[in-house]
Scaffold this motif. Structure first.
Motif, PDB file in Angstrom:
ATOM      1  N   MET A   1     -45.091  38.873   5.953  1.00 35.98           N
ATOM      2  CA  MET A   1     -45.315  39.426   7.057  1.00 35.98           C
ATOM      3  C   MET A   1     -44.132  40.408   7.620  1.00 35.98           C
ATOM      4  O   MET A   1     -44.342  41.140   7.972  1.00 35.98           O
TER       5      MET A   1
ATOM      6  N   SER B   1     -58.306  30.213  14.513  1.00 32.65           N
ATOM      7  CA  SER B   1     -57.108  31.125  13.963  1.00 32.65           C
ATOM      8  C   SER B   1     -57.665  32.133  12.991  1.00 32.65           C
ATOM      9  O   SER B   1     -57.363  33.238  12.832  1.00 32.65           O
ATOM     10  N   LEU B   2     -58.653  31.691  12.047  1.00 27.72           N
ATOM     11  CA  LEU B   2     -59.170  32.658  11.191  1.00 27.72           C
ATOM     12  C   LEU B   2     -59.952  33.851  11.787  1.00 27.72           C
ATOM     13  O   LEU B   2     -59.996  35.192  11.647  1.00 27.72           O
TER      14      LEU B   2
ATOM     15  N   ALA C   1     -57.029  36.330  13.352  1.00 24.75           N
ATOM     16  CA  ALA C   1     -56.606  36.963  11.879  1.00 24.75           C
ATOM     17  C   ALA C   1     -57.544  38.201  11.468  1.00 24.75           C
ATOM     18  O   ALA C   1     -57.414  39.157  11.208  1.00 24.75           O
TER      19      ALA C   1
ATOM     20  N   SER D   1     -57.864  41.175  13.689  1.00 25.11           N
ATOM     21  CA  SER D   1     -56.557  42.236  13.476  1.00 25.11           C
ATOM     22  C   SER D   1     -56.940  42.925  12.494  1.00 25.11           C
ATOM     23  O   SER D   1     -56.816  44.184  12.319  1.00 25.11           O
ATOM     24  N   ALA D   2     -57.445  42.278  11.210  1.00 26.46           N
ATOM     25  CA  ALA D   2     -57.655  43.005  10.130  1.00 26.46           C
ATOM     26  C   ALA D   2     -58.720  44.031   9.982  1.00 26.46           C
ATOM     27  O   ALA D   2     -59.023  45.215   9.582  1.00 26.46           O
TER      28      ALA D   2
ATOM     29  N   CYS E   1     -63.542  34.459   1.950  1.00 29.15           N
ATOM     30  CA  CYS E   1     -62.260  33.782   2.041  1.00 29.15           C
ATOM     31  C   CYS E   1     -62.199  32.670   1.257  1.00 29.15           C
ATOM     32  O   CYS E   1     -62.785  31.760   1.228  1.00 29.15           O
TER      33      CYS E   1
ATOM     34  N   LEU F   1     -54.694  37.046   4.944  1.00 31.73           N
ATOM     35  CA  LEU F   1     -54.649  36.830   6.402  1.00 31.73           C
ATOM     36  C   LEU F   1     -53.761  35.642   6.673  1.00 31.73           C
ATOM     37  O   LEU F   1     -54.095  34.486   6.103  1.00 31.73           O
ATOM     38  N   PRO F   2     -52.859  35.682   7.628  1.00 27.59           N
ATOM     39  CA  PRO F   2     -52.133  34.523   8.245  1.00 27.59           C
ATOM     40  C   PRO F   2     -53.108  33.853   8.823  1.00 27.59           C
ATOM     41  O   PRO F   2     -53.349  34.207  10.267  1.00 27.59           O
ATOM     42  N   VAL F   3     -53.392  32.462   8.431  1.00 24.55           N
ATOM     43  CA  VAL F   3     -54.328  31.578   9.271  1.00 24.55           C
ATOM     44  C   VAL F   3     -53.562  30.013   9.454  1.00 24.55           C
ATOM     45  O   VAL F   3     -52.897  29.534   8.150  1.00 24.55           O
TER      46      VAL F   3
ATOM     47  N   GLU G   1     -48.916  27.574   9.031  1.00 16.61           N
ATOM     48  CA  GLU G   1     -49.476  29.057   8.771  1.00 16.61           C
ATOM     49  C   GLU G   1     -49.370  29.331   7.340  1.00 16.61           C
ATOM     50  O   GLU G   1     -48.455  29.591   6.806  1.00 16.61           O
TER      51      GLU G   1
ATOM     52  N   LEU H   1     -51.225  31.874   3.958  1.00 17.34           N
ATOM     53  CA  LEU H   1     -52.227  33.045   3.597  1.00 17.34           C
ATOM     54  C   LEU H   1     -53.668  32.569   2.935  1.00 17.34           C
ATOM     55  O   LEU H   1     -53.540  32.132   2.174  1.00 17.34           O
TER      56      LEU H   1
END
Length: 957
Positions: free
Chosen positions: A216, A417-418, A421, A424-425, A442, A516-518, A886, A888
């Motif tokens: 990050m 949470s996914l 993320a 944002s992606a 994923c 993605l940070p999840v 958290e 990746l």
């Protein structure tokens, strides 16, 4: 009939001949599954008209598709009757923007807002928990954008006007700006992905993606790039395209069908699908710059709206053709290079494909023209054309096609949470060009998530997330292994790579995009050999169990006293610290195993009160079943020896219940019972401290049938120092008036200590017995899992559900403490031991994977979970630890054609058998029957979906 009227009409005669040829092949096309069902054909046609004719987007449900199609068609028809040019521009601009919004979410918000205003306070509380994404901030943003768009279009029309297209015209200047915007956004999108153009490793992408903090830190630069691209895509590009369209001369032709259709479409597409609209306008602008001759067909017969419509269709079909060609080449190559896919007849099939390559290209072109999947027959390089179908290619609603299992809870926990993320992606563009029908995969440890984009509009995207089964079959493990290889090559083995390293798996259907940070659970499994079977560890297990029990009982009584002293806690006190369903199901969940006895409660309940328990046949009457807790109570009717003469046979037989007869059968081998001895009433405990009553254990927890000699033995083993230390840690802040030396008085109270000695002895008597032998590893596992062999002590303990739950929890905490001591070292002092236990209580769930509480702990996001397991085949004990943090998650984009072809191929593979060598050898049914199979019963690539989310609306700005 057509041939009768086509005698002297050449066009009808030609049509008649063509239809005769088509009708000749219709049965064959129907048998091969190329002709679509009527419902699929209707939905596909409506979706194609909405997307390419009216500028809309595919929808996530049939109802929304029909409603949106009717509204969009009505908008295009209404624009035909507007008398002024300014009115047409404003009407198309306004409705194009409004129809591109998430109208279903806006309607949902408006509905519940009105209900909350008109309904009572109770109804308000009912809808208060609903998550509403459309609020006043979004309303002001959309109103501002719409106002600026209408103002821009009206001002340009009023003061600039229309002029012919030339290199120096205002419209040409707007096209230059659009060309620059397209180039910048394309570069900003590609620079955020791990591979540039899907071929070369991006030198700007972080190489170290193993640590979330480091990644990050390095990702911040790319995040700034994503913010710039988002602003250009959402605010700058639409206004630049509106300027280009508002200056077009074609809008002067009022009451023209081509103008109404073409410009209604593009004015909406500016907001609905900004990236593709920008590409189409730039292509048309370049074509106009290169072809300035007004006599050419392109400039003479077509207005700008129709040109954009044709370019949009050609763009979509060309991209589909390239995707299908790539998929066909991949199938041809892998049919030989992959050992498991190589057959004896593979060279023959490859040779035929090379010889008849023009025919293969024709099939691919027709498939792309119809926007239908290219079907590799049984995954062999034999290609057919599937029937056209909409993007949402399953019959049921979104989120209703999952096969729920015990692993579904892990996907339920990580999807929120996914989703954040993923939002944002998608907004930044790091996942590439995402359109309705795009598929993403994923990957994290043994979990696979399948993401499908269903609809997209201005600042929103509708997706469906499916969680696939956790590799329960060999073939799914092999497929997941190849996915891991691709992601590891992209993200984990880049420390010593050179700049612009080519993609090793170029041409594969999976192209890595980003990580993605999840916030999710990582799964670690360890073999406990050397810990659970260590004699030294097991020797200290009982002593630690006593200490943990003392701490557990003190904490239970202390929390109960808090509830008793707190206002409004009378009702809570009655309920106790355990829920009612847990209290009633405690004994039922952990049924003790009676060794050496086949006698069951079910057989006992088949007998009536009028029959003897030792009769050969039961009577026909059945009594109602008793609760498990009632079956544990000691019978009050005196038991007699079978075969003896009973003087009060009839009276006793009528008063005896089912559980009494049960005890008559199972207590024959137990020690003799003194019939003359009545049940004694427990004497009143006299405490030396008046506050000891606050920590007194319940009275029915002291009635265990334990010999007095064992009580004296427990007094010697009781950890008095530990007991005093625990009491010294209590603060009693909830008491308004208390003596300053309250803890000292509690410690000196011997009656209180005796109560805890009795309570600890009762729990040990029920779970571990009264002998002093070191328990074996198998017995420790049995007690941990709750399948304890039946005993008198366990029978008494299970009749006290709360105490049984406390004792079982204490034993599990003790086992976890034993594992931690073996791994991290011995406990130094009492303070460290208390820290261990408080951490177990607050941050851990220690139990079994099969427990309902395990799933609840996952959904509640307990930081840590521990479970003990046993592999009977290998004879080993394993510990499983889930850690919430958290991490990746790797994300890759799938080839859309490969996915559609695989789904289309499922209906063929369902009735196709395989032998042990994975050689497919026989068709089990005629292909015509396969048309009736639905995708809900089919197994998708990489496994069944065990979780499927509802339609998730992701705001992208």
């Amino acid at each position: 009939l057509l041939s009768r009227f086509a005698v002297n009409t050449p066009i009808l005669e030609q049509t008649n001949q063509i239809l005769h040829i088509i009708f000749l092949f219709l049965p064959f096309l129907w048998a091969m599954g190329i002709l679509p069902p009527l419902d699929a054909l209707f939905l596909w046609g409506m979706e194609q008209l909405l997307e390419f004719g009216l500028g809309g987007s595919p929808m996530s449900s049939n109802t929304k598709l029909l409603v949106m199609f009717l509204i969009s068609a009505g908008t295009a028809i209404a624009s035909y009757f507007i008398p002024s040019t300014l009115g047409v521009i404003l009407f198309m601009t306004g409705f194009g923007f409004i129809l591109s919004l998430n109208l279903s979410e806006i309607a949902f918000t408006f509905k519940h807002t009105m209900m909350s205003l008109l309904a009572s306070g109770k109804s308000k509380n009912t809808h208060r928990g609903l998550r509403i994404q459309f609020g006043w901030r979004e309303f002001l943003f959309y109103a501002t954008v719409l106002t600026f768009a209408l103002t821009e279009a009206s001002l340009l029309h009023q003061f600039v006007g229309f002029s012919s297209f030339s290199p120096a015209s205002p419209q040409a200047i707007a096209s230059y700006v659009l060309l620059v915007l397209l180039t910048i956004m394309w570069i900003l999108r590609e620079i955020q992905r791990v591979y540039l153009f899907g071929v070369f490793r991006n030198p700007f992408y972080p190489k170290d993606v193993r640590n979330v903090t480091v990644f990050m830190e390095k990702q911040r630069r790319l995040m700034k790039v994503g913010v710039v691209r988002r602003i250009l895509l959402t605010l700058v590009s639409p206004f630049a395209m509106i300027a280009f369209l508002s200056l077009d001369r074609s809008l002067q032709n009022l009451h023209s069908v081509s103008v109404c259709i073409g410009f209604t479409r593009i004015f909406r597409m500016v907001w609905q699908n900004t990236e593709n609209a920008l590409l189409d306008i730039v292509i048309v602008s370049i074509a106009q710059m290169l072809v300035l001759n007004p006599d050419l067909w392109w400039n003479r017969s077509l207005d700008t709206g129709i040109r954009l419509l044709l370019v949009g269709i050609l763009r979509d079909r060309l991209l589909q053709f390239v995707s299908k060609l790539q998929f066909a080449v991949a199938v041809l190559l892998t049919s030989w290079t992959e050992k498991k896919q190589r057959r004896k007849y593979t060279p023959t099939l490859i040779t035929l494909n090379v010889i008849f390559f023009p025919i293969l290209l024709t099939f691919i072109a027709i498939s792309a023209l119809l926007s239908s999947p290219l079907l590799p027959l049984f995954t062999l390089p034999v290609f057919l054309i599937g029937f056209p179908r909409p993007v949402r290619s399953w019959p049921g609603p979104v989120g209703a096609t999952a096969c729920v299992s015990s692993d579904t809870v892990y996907y339920q926990q990580m999807v929120p949470s996914l989703t954040v993320a993923l939002q944002s992606a998608l907004a930044a563009g790091s996942l590439g060009l995402s359109l309705p029908g795009s598929h993403y995969l994923c990957r994290f440890q043994d979990r696979l998530m399948w993401i499908l984009v269903l609809e997209k509009g201005f600042t929103y995207c509708g997706v469906n997330i499916k969680g696939l089964e956790l590799q329960e079959t060999w073939c799914h493990t092999v497929e997941a292994h190849r996915v891991d290889e691709i992601f590891e090559m992209a993200f984990k083995h880049q420390e010593h790579r050179t700049i612009l390293t080519p993609y090793h798996y170029f041409g594969h259907i999976l192209t890595p995009c980003t990580v993605l940070p999840v916030r999710l659970y990582s799964d670690a499994r360890n073999v406990l050999s050397g810990i659970i079977d260590s004699h030294e560890n097991l020797k200290h297990l009982k002593d630690d169990f006593i200490k943990v029990l003392v701490w557990m009982l003190v904490q239970y009584c202390y929390k109960k006293s808090k509830m008793r002293e707190s206002p409004g806690s009378a009702d809570k006190n009655k309920k106790g610290s355990f829920p009612e369903d847990q209290r009633s199901g405690a004994v039922e969940k952990f049924q003790p195993l009676r060794e050496g006895s086949s006698f069951s409660v079910d057989t006992v309940e088949d007998w009536t009160d009028d029959s003897d328990i030792f009769d050969l046949e039961p009577s026909d009457q059945m009594k109602d079943r008793k609760e498990p807790e009632q079956l544990r109570t000691t019978p009050k009717v005196p038991l007699s020896i079978p075969g003896s003469v009973e003087t009060q046979r009839q009276d006793v037989s009528q008063e005896m219940s089912t559980e009494d007869k049960l005890y008559r059968a199972i207590m024959l081998g137990l020690p003799a019972v003194d019939k003359g001895k009545r049940q004694e009433v427990l004497p009143q405990v006299e405490f030396s401290c008046s506050y000891s009553e606050l920590l007194s254990i319940p009275e029915d927890w002291r009635t265990a049938p334990v010999p007095s000699s064992k009580v004296n033995e427990m007094r010697q083993r009781f950890p008095e120092k530990w007991y005093r230390f625990i009491l010294s840690q209590l603060d009693f802040f909830h008491l308004k008036e208390k003596p300053y030396n309250l803890v000292e008085e509690l410690v000196k109270d011997k009656a209180l200590k005796d109560l805890y000695i009795q309570g600890v002895l009762s729990c040990c008597f029920g779970l571990l017995g009264l002998d002093n032998t070191v328990p074996a590893a198998s017995h420790v596992f049995i007690v941990y899992s709750g399948g304890i062999p039946w005993s008198v002590g366990l029978d008494w303990l299970t009749s006290k559900p709360e105490l049984f739950q406390l004792a079982l929890k204490a034993f599990r905490y003790t086992f976890k403490l034993m594992v931690d001591k073996a791994s991290l070292g011995p406990v130094e002092n009492f303070k460290e031991l208390v820290n261990y236990l408080e951490e177990y209580e607050n941050d851990w769930y220690i139990g079994l994977v099969s427990d309902l509480e395990w799933q609840q702990a996952v959904l509640q996001e307990k930081p840590y979970l521990f479970s003990l397991g046993h592999d009977p085949n290998m004879g080993i004990y394993t510990g499983r630890v889930l850690t919430l943090r958290e991490l990746l998650v790797q994300v890759g984009k799938l080839n859309e054609e490969a996915v559609r072809g695989q789904w289309a191929n499922l209906s063929w593979e369902l009735l196709y058998a395989t032998n042990d060598d994975d050689e497919r050898y026989s068709i089990q049914a005629h292909p015509v029957l396969l048309r009736n199979l639905t995708l809900q019963a089919a197994e998708p690539p990489l496994g069944y979906p065990i979780y499927s989310s509802e339609l998730l609306h992701l705001p992208l700005f």
